[in-house]
Design an enzyme around this catalytic site. Structure first.
Site, PDB file in Angstrom:
ATOM      1  N   GLY A  27      45.304  37.866  48.232  1.00  0.00           N
ATOM      2  CA  GLY A  27      44.807  39.093  47.361  1.00  0.00           C
ATOM      3  C   GLY A  27      44.109  38.817  46.062  1.00  0.00           C
ATOM      4  CG  ASN A  28      43.592  39.311  41.793  1.00  0.00           C
ATOM      5  OD1 ASN A  28      43.828  38.294  40.767  1.00  0.00           O
ATOM      6  ND2 ASN A  28      43.335  40.477  41.306  1.00  0.00           N
ATOM      7  CG  HIS A  30      38.751  34.501  42.690  1.00  0.00           C
ATOM      8  ND1 HIS A  30      38.145  33.606  43.433  1.00  0.00           N
ATOM      9  CD2 HIS A  30      40.134  34.338  42.547  1.00  0.00           C
ATOM     10  CE1 HIS A  30      39.116  32.815  43.715  1.00  0.00           C
ATOM     11  NE2 HIS A  30      40.133  33.305  43.232  1.00  0.00           N
ATOM     12  CG  HIS A  33      39.867  34.884  47.512  1.00  0.00           C
ATOM     13  ND1 HIS A  33      40.123  35.228  46.109  1.00  0.00           N
ATOM     14  CD2 HIS A  33      41.042  34.152  47.919  1.00  0.00           C
ATOM     15  CE1 HIS A  33      41.283  34.796  45.928  1.00  0.00           C
ATOM     16  NE2 HIS A  33      41.920  34.187  47.041  1.00  0.00           N
ATOM     17  N   GLY A 144      40.314  26.668  50.745  1.00  0.00           N
ATOM     18  CA  GLY A 144      39.484  26.271  49.587  1.00  0.00           C
ATOM     19  C   GLY A 144      40.075  24.807  49.082  1.00  0.00           C
ATOM     20  CE  LYS A 145      35.986  19.924  50.505  1.00  0.00           C
ATOM     21  NZ  LYS A 145      34.859  19.237  50.296  1.00  0.00           N
ATOM     22  CE  LYS A 146      41.734  27.553  42.171  1.00  0.00           C
ATOM     23  NZ  LYS A 146      43.288  27.285  41.808  1.00  0.00           N
ATOM     24  CG  ASP A 147      45.048  26.330  46.139  1.00  0.00           C
ATOM     25  OD1 ASP A 147      45.740  26.259  44.925  1.00  0.00           O
ATOM     26  OD2 ASP A 147      44.418  27.292  46.366  1.00  0.00           O
ATOM     27  N   GLY A 173      34.573  27.105  43.995  1.00  0.00           N
ATOM     28  CA  GLY A 173      33.937  27.989  43.191  1.00  0.00           C
ATOM     29  C   GLY A 173      34.167  27.677  41.752  1.00  0.00           C
TER      30      GLY A 173
HETATM   31  O1  PAF Z   1      46.141  29.927  48.952  1.00  0.00           O
HETATM   32  C1  PAF Z   1      46.737  30.746  49.153  1.00  0.00           C
HETATM   33  O2  PAF Z   1      46.381  31.934  48.838  1.00  0.00           O
HETATM   34  C2  PAF Z   1      48.040  30.991  49.919  1.00  0.00           C
HETATM   35  O3  PAF Z   1      49.012  29.941  49.407  1.00  0.00           O
HETATM   36  C3  PAF Z   1      48.216  31.118  51.523  1.00  0.00           C
HETATM   37  C4  PAF Z   1      47.405  29.960  52.175  1.00  0.00           C
HETATM   38  C5  PAF Z   1      47.308  32.513  51.723  1.00  0.00           C
HETATM   39  C6  PAF Z   1      49.416  31.252  52.070  1.00  0.00           C
HETATM   40  O4  PAF Z   1      50.176  32.256  51.349  1.00  0.00           O
END
Ligand code: PAF
Length: 280
Positions: A27-28, A30, A33, A144-147, A173
């Protein structure tokens, strides 16, 4: 858009449906997402977005309680984006016994990079993502590639456990000044927000040096870390790795990634940049 809170209802919705894309989130929402959702919409008839702040992936002293919960605003954004289903279970629904007896144990990569500073984090991520995959049964899922470390660990999980889902990586992004979009940017003061793109500039500098042919990886990492430290950052790591599997980079590797995690004040930011080197 349907808002679904229970596993039973989600499974009933899923029955008989083809081509479902999934975007798991906490959530939250931006623009980062929204880019994931756009990528999902381009690939499937129906898009499911989950919003669940997963306590399993937060360590002691991390921001689980303070993590921004903005369900109403999020659901308006998802509705406007044409999402089919918002899956928003509560804690009880996913963890009816209060926690998990059984976990996904990712590879040793879980103990490197961010894993050194967030023990158990990737175990918590992989476990909830597998649970969500089992509930939603998506054909594709966008991350996302950020993580990037999370993306790599999820890809390994999908491959090793033969999960029938295609993982779609989506580019980072960025704000106009280069800062990677993140829910945590909201924690920055106005002055910190101004300085925050220094992290992107530091990893961009390393990429430029790599493109010029430098193979002294340790020296590049040290110099960029010192630059950030001199600017007042507390650097957890700044490393050059192989982008394919995040193993140590060796001279001759062509597909590399520069990853960094560092504190601007009390806020921990992460960023990365991939680079493909030309054959010489
Ligand atoms: O990247 C995230 O927001 C979280 O790690 C995920 C993939 C939703 C798992 O809780």
């Amino acid at each position: 858009m349907r808002v679904i809170k229970t596993i039973r209802e989600l499974r009933a919705w899923r029955k008989g449906r083809k081509d479902v894309a999934f975007v798991p989130t906490m959530g939250n929402l931006h623009d980062g997402h929204m880019a994931l959702i756009k990528a999902a919409k381009a690939r499937a008839d129906a898009v499911v977005v989950s919003i669940f702040v997963n306590r399993l992936q937060f360590g002691q002293g991390e921001d689980f309680d303070a993590y921004p919960r903005t369900l109403k605003a999020d659901s308006e954004k998802l509705e406007a984006a044409g999402v089919s289903v918002l899956f928003a279970p509560d804690d009880e629904e996913l963890y009816p016994r209060g926690g998990q007896e059984c976990h996904v144990e990712p590879s040793t990569l879980q103990n490197e990079l961010c894993g050194i500073y967030r023990p158990g984090h990737f175990r918590g991520v992989a476990t909830v993502v597998l649970k969500l995959f089992n509930i939603v049964q998506p054909d594709i899922a966008c991350f996302g590639k950020k993580d990037y470390q999370q993306l790599t660990i999820i890809r390994q999980m999908v491959e090793d456990l033969n999960l029938n889902v295609m993982i779609v990586p989506v580019d980072i992004g960025r704000a106009d000044d280069g800062l990677a979009l993140s829910s945590r940017n909201g924690y920055l003061s106005a002055e910190e927000r101004q300085r925050a793109p220094q992290l992107f500039r530091a990893i961009s500098g390393v990429v430029k040096a790599l493109e010029k042919g430098t193979t002294q990886y340790a020296d590049l990492e040290k110099a960029a870390t010192k630059r950030l430290t001199d600017l007042g950052w507390k650097v957890d790591y700044l490393e050059i790795r192989r982008s394919e599997d995040l193993q140590q980079a060796r001279p001759g590797d062509k597909n590399l990634i520069v990853l960094a995690a560092a504190y601007m004040g009390k806020t921990r930011l992460i960023d990365n940049l991939e680079v493909t080197l030309p054959s010489r």
